[in-house]
Design an enzyme around this catalytic site. Structure first.
Site, mmCIF file in Angstrom:
data_model
loop_
_atom_site.group_PDB
_atom_site.id
_atom_site.type_symbol
_atom_site.label_atom_id
_atom_site.label_comp_id
_atom_site.label_asym_id
_atom_site.label_seq_id
_atom_site.Cartn_x
_atom_site.Cartn_y
_atom_site.Cartn_z
ATOM 1 N N ARG A 21 0.843 -1.212 0.000
ATOM 2 C CA ARG A 21 0.000 0.000 0.000
ATOM 3 C C ARG A 21 0.867 1.247 0.000
ATOM 4 N NH1 ARG A 21 2.469 2.191 3.079
ATOM 5 N NH2 ARG A 21 2.576 2.164 5.340
ATOM 6 N N GLU A 27 -0.881 10.602 8.016
ATOM 7 C CA GLU A 27 0.277 9.796 8.438
ATOM 8 C C GLU A 27 0.486 9.893 9.945
ATOM 9 O OE1 GLU A 27 1.416 7.196 6.717
ATOM 10 O OE2 GLU A 27 2.081 8.526 5.116
ATOM 11 N N HIS A 28 0.733 8.731 10.536
ATOM 12 C CA HIS A 28 0.952 8.638 11.991
ATOM 13 C C HIS A 28 -0.259 9.140 12.774
ATOM 14 C CE1 HIS A 28 5.078 7.143 12.527
ATOM 15 N NE2 HIS A 28 5.294 7.664 11.334
ATOM 16 N N ASP A 30 -3.252 6.939 12.429
ATOM 17 C CA ASP A 30 -4.175 5.793 12.540
ATOM 18 C C ASP A 30 -4.242 5.312 13.987
ATOM 19 O OD1 ASP A 30 -1.552 4.710 12.372
ATOM 20 O OD2 ASP A 30 -2.171 2.958 11.194
ATOM 21 N N GLY A 119 11.010 -3.082 3.405
ATOM 22 C CA GLY A 119 11.642 -1.950 4.096
ATOM 23 C C GLY A 119 11.512 -0.649 3.333
ATOM 24 N N GLY A 121 8.641 1.140 3.148
ATOM 25 C CA GLY A 121 7.476 1.891 3.617
ATOM 26 C C GLY A 121 6.228 1.565 2.819
ATOM 27 N N SER A 124 5.219 -4.242 3.129
ATOM 28 C CA SER A 124 5.448 -5.649 2.786
ATOM 29 C C SER A 124 5.116 -6.549 3.976
ATOM 30 C CB SER A 124 6.894 -5.866 2.334
ATOM 31 O OG SER A 124 7.786 -5.461 3.345
ATOM 32 N N ASP A 169 -2.267 -0.289 7.612
ATOM 33 C CA ASP A 169 -1.636 -1.122 6.591
ATOM 34 C C ASP A 169 -2.432 -2.406 6.347
ATOM 35 O OD1 ASP A 169 0.182 0.855 6.927
ATOM 36 O OD2 ASP A 169 1.726 -0.391 7.862
ATOM 37 N N TYR A 218 9.317 4.640 16.256
ATOM 38 C CA TYR A 218 7.863 4.579 16.058
ATOM 39 C C TYR A 218 7.166 4.480 17.431
ATOM 40 C CZ TYR A 218 3.414 3.010 14.028
ATOM 41 O OH TYR A 218 2.086 2.894 13.660
HETATM 42 C C1 GLA Z 1 3.381 2.273 9.687
HETATM 43 C C2 GLA Z 1 2.344 1.619 10.568
HETATM 44 C C3 GLA Z 1 0.945 2.191 10.309
HETATM 45 C C4 GLA Z 1 0.964 3.718 10.373
HETATM 46 C C5 GLA Z 1 2.102 4.270 9.519
HETATM 47 C C6 GLA Z 1 2.239 5.770 9.670
HETATM 48 O O1 GLA Z 1 3.167 1.948 8.344
HETATM 49 O O2 GLA Z 1 2.305 0.227 10.349
HETATM 50 O O3 GLA Z 1 0.011 1.666 11.229
HETATM 51 O O4 GLA Z 1 1.034 4.168 11.697
HETATM 52 O O5 GLA Z 1 3.346 3.687 9.850
HETATM 53 O O6 GLA Z 1 1.118 6.408 9.166
#
Ligand code: GLA
Length: 381
Positions: A21, A27-28, A30, A119, A121, A124, A169, A218
């Site tokens: 995806r 972003e960040h 969810d 890796g 982003g 995978s 994801d 993270y």
């Molecule tokens: C990673 C996490 C997701 C989300 C993104 C940032 O991909 O697996 O849950 O938090 O980072 O948006």
């Protein structure tokens, strides 16, 4: 002869396609119950599998560049700690959470092929988890709803891979729809499919800087967010407005203030972006993607020089390059950018990004044009 046949000496009975995806915006947030806008992409894992009567899962991860075959004993689903075997925790984790949910695990053998870089982003990990989940479901005959499956896969990632990820994801991989972005509300897990404008193409640029979300940054962002809610005595970021944040800034130190500002402003940007996408308002899409990237770079500190360079390079192109907007996508600390560009101008954009990236960093950039595809699915062979 297929690689499954040459490896296992028989024919596979199912084929699973599990896509990666990209995230357009959101972003960040969810894991804060915000809305996000991912799409499932054409790069995917292909799993061929056949049922085994023994209580083992044998996997030949040939196409993932992960070495030789592995054998997992279903009666001993132990976490791996050897670095070369860490990828197996995604498989073992899904097996373990399905078993814990009351499903009797079937034995099976499988090959995994991939067009999806790891890796980068591009999820995978979620693609692998979801693919294994579908294999378990196909051979046990117990099908999960797409949301329940995503939740099981997320739990596997938390408990076995040690990444406290949100749900974006796994849901994007499972619920993708051709030609549509998902407007995913992480507070109630509802999904709205928003058509992608036909005049726009998506370009993904993989910096080759491998991100590792398990390395702690993270988790630290999540801890910062928990701390912010604690200081404000709030249950959710939905209660927090920019005005309140400005008025109560004294309760937070400078870093937490920036983290909170990212969360609040990114939540606002997603609804605006969805509306702009539906209205084909290119100007607004570009501004919102720019704002999102800046916020991730400055306030949330999850970008890196390579991502910033690519985003700046896209926005610096002349107007007739057709660039609408660009930002980092996914968890950050490396990985990829996504750029919206007028269809027909994507190839020129790729050539230009590849050239400037190579000049700047002395290594090549892996770019591809992508579009929204269906989520993970199983076909009988
Ligand atoms: C990673 C996490 C997701 C989300 C993104 C940032 O991909 O697996 O849950 O938090 O980072 O948006």
């Amino acid at each position: 002869m297929s690689s499954f046949e040459s490896h296992f000496g028989r024919s596979a009975t199912i084929e699973i396609t599990s896509p990666g995806r990209i995230n357009l915006i959101g972003e960040h947030i969810d894991y804060l119950g915000g809305k996000v806008m991912p799409i499932a992409i054409g790069k995917h894992l292909t799993i061929f599998a056949g049922r085994l009567t023994e209580r083992v899962v044998e996997i030949f991860p040939e196409g993932m560049g992960l070495g030789s075959a592995v054998r997992i004993d279903l009666d001993h689903l132990a976490k791996r700690s050897n670095p070369a075997e860490l990828w197996m925790n995604y498989v073992i984790g899904v097996l373990a959470v399905y078993e814990a949910s009351g499903i009797e695990l079937p034995g099976f053998c499988a090959t995994i092929d991939s067009t999806l870089p790891t890796g980068a982003g591009l999820s995978s990990s979620a693609a692998l988890e979801t693919g294994i989940a579908l294999a378990i479901e196909a051979f046990s005959g117990i099908e999960q709803d797409v949301v329940d499956r995503a939740l099981l896969c997320q739990r596997a990632e938390h408990e076995f891979a040690g990444v406290p990820c949100g749900i974006m994801d796994q849901l994007a991989v499972g619920a993708g729809r051709e030609g549509h972005a998902l407007l995913l509300d992480c507070s109630d897990l509802s999904i709205r499919h928003v058509p992608m404008p036909e005049d726009l193409a998506l370009v993904t640029a993989d910096t080759g800087v491998k991100h590792a979300l398990g390395d702690g940054e993270y988790r630290k962002r999540r801890e910062d967010c928990n701390e912010i809610l604690k200081r404000f005595e709030m249950a959710s970021f939905h209660e927090l407005s920019l005005e309140y944040l400005q008025a109560s800034a004294g309760l937070l130190d400078e870093r937490l203030l920036r983290r909170a500002r990212h969360a609040v402003t990114e939540m606002e940007r997603v609804d605006l972006f969805a509306a702009a996408l539906e209205a084909s308002d290119h100007e607004a899409l570009g501004q919102l993607m720019k704002g999102s990237h800046e916020s991730l770079r400055v306030d949330y500190e999850v970008s890196c020089p390579e991502l910033d360079f690519l985003v700046d390079a896209a926005y610096a192109l002349p107007e007739d390059s057709g660039v609408v907007g660009s930002r980092m996508t996914g968890g950050g600390f490396g990985g990829s950018t996504v750029t919206l560009v007028e269809r027909g101008k994507a190839d020129d954009l790729i050539a230009s990004l590849e050239k400037s990236y190579e000049e700047k960093f002395g290594r090549s950039l892996n770019c591809f044009i992508t579009s929204a595809v269906e989520g993970a699915k199983t076909s009988l062979i």
